[in-house]
Design a protein around this motif. Sequence first.
Motif, PDB file in Angstrom:
ATOM      1  N   GLN A  22     -17.073   9.113 -51.501  1.00  0.00           N
ATOM      2  CA  GLN A  22     -17.088   8.249 -50.168  1.00  0.00           C
ATOM      3  C   GLN A  22     -18.234   7.755 -50.674  1.00  0.00           C
ATOM      4  OE1 GLN A  22     -18.856   9.400 -47.033  1.00  0.00           O
ATOM      5  NE2 GLN A  22     -19.891   7.079 -46.212  1.00  0.00           N
ATOM      6  N   ARG A  23     -19.597   8.404 -51.593  1.00  0.00           N
ATOM      7  CA  ARG A  23     -20.239   7.376 -52.796  1.00  0.00           C
ATOM      8  C   ARG A  23     -19.673   6.398 -53.883  1.00  0.00           C
ATOM      9  NH1 ARG A  23     -23.810  11.806 -54.324  1.00  0.00           N
ATOM     10  NH2 ARG A  23     -22.508  11.819 -55.291  1.00  0.00           N
ATOM     11  N   GLU A  24     -19.016   7.635 -54.058  1.00  0.00           N
ATOM     12  CA  GLU A  24     -17.520   6.107 -55.377  1.00  0.00           C
ATOM     13  C   GLU A  24     -17.117   5.536 -54.451  1.00  0.00           C
ATOM     14  OE1 GLU A  24     -18.071   6.330 -58.701  1.00  0.00           O
ATOM     15  OE2 GLU A  24     -19.290   8.614 -58.673  1.00  0.00           O
ATOM     16  N   MET A  25     -16.520   5.833 -53.479  1.00  0.00           N
ATOM     17  CA  MET A  25     -15.880   4.400 -52.754  1.00  0.00           C
ATOM     18  C   MET A  25     -16.558   2.797 -52.368  1.00  0.00           C
ATOM     19  SD  MET A  25     -12.644   6.167 -51.186  1.00  0.00           S
ATOM     20  CE  MET A  25     -13.066   7.824 -50.478  1.00  0.00           C
ATOM     21  N   GLU A  26     -17.991   3.885 -51.758  1.00  0.00           N
ATOM     22  CA  GLU A  26     -18.756   2.653 -51.684  1.00  0.00           C
ATOM     23  C   GLU A  26     -19.720   1.670 -52.484  1.00  0.00           C
ATOM     24  OE1 GLU A  26     -20.717   5.134 -47.807  1.00  0.00           O
ATOM     25  OE2 GLU A  26     -21.498   5.224 -49.445  1.00  0.00           O
ATOM     26  N   GLN A  27     -19.564   2.301 -53.950  1.00  0.00           N
ATOM     27  CA  GLN A  27     -19.838   2.043 -55.349  1.00  0.00           C
ATOM     28  C   GLN A  27     -19.411   0.973 -55.620  1.00  0.00           C
ATOM     29  OE1 GLN A  27     -21.450   4.775 -57.762  1.00  0.00           O
ATOM     30  NE2 GLN A  27     -23.441   5.839 -56.489  1.00  0.00           N
ATOM     31  N   ALA A  28     -17.778   1.114 -55.039  1.00  0.00           N
ATOM     32  CA  ALA A  28     -16.826  -0.096 -55.950  1.00  0.00           C
ATOM     33  C   ALA A  28     -16.804  -1.261 -55.196  1.00  0.00           C
ATOM     34  CB  ALA A  28     -15.936   0.855 -55.660  1.00  0.00           C
ATOM     35  N   VAL A  29     -16.494  -0.798 -53.762  1.00  0.00           N
ATOM     36  CA  VAL A  29     -17.009  -1.647 -52.312  1.00  0.00           C
ATOM     37  C   VAL A  29     -17.899  -2.798 -53.007  1.00  0.00           C
ATOM     38  CG1 VAL A  29     -16.851  -2.778 -50.344  1.00  0.00           C
ATOM     39  CG2 VAL A  29     -14.756  -1.096 -50.931  1.00  0.00           C
ATOM     40  N   ALA A  30     -19.314  -1.628 -53.433  1.00  0.00           N
ATOM     41  CA  ALA A  30     -20.082  -3.294 -53.240  1.00  0.00           C
ATOM     42  C   ALA A  30     -20.252  -3.959 -54.651  1.00  0.00           C
ATOM     43  CB  ALA A  30     -21.514  -2.419 -53.369  1.00  0.00           C
ATOM     44  N   ARG A  31     -19.622  -3.282 -55.440  1.00  0.00           N
ATOM     45  CA  ARG A  31     -19.554  -3.882 -57.040  1.00  0.00           C
ATOM     46  C   ARG A  31     -18.544  -5.411 -56.958  1.00  0.00           C
ATOM     47  NH1 ARG A  31     -19.303   1.203 -59.025  1.00  0.00           N
ATOM     48  NH2 ARG A  31     -17.407   0.874 -59.200  1.00  0.00           N
TER      49      ARG A  31
END
Length: 68
Positions: A22-31
């Motif tokens: 979840q953290r990785e996906m959230e960071q990828a979307v934010a970037r």
Amino acid sequence: MDDEAFNISLRKFLKMVGVSSQREMEQAVARALQDQAIAGTETFPARMTLEIPGLKLQVHFDGEIRLQ
């Protein structure tokens, strides 16, 4: 085999995978949003692969991630 130890081990692994994924996906979307590479309305196909070579297990889970 110790069923309790096995179940505890499975739960710890699945929790780590869930939280980290979840953290990785959230960071990828934010970037991607910050870079204006996406609009924020997309739906993305997603695939998760579980692999345990010692058990000769490889299984894919397909789904989608919707931003809106």
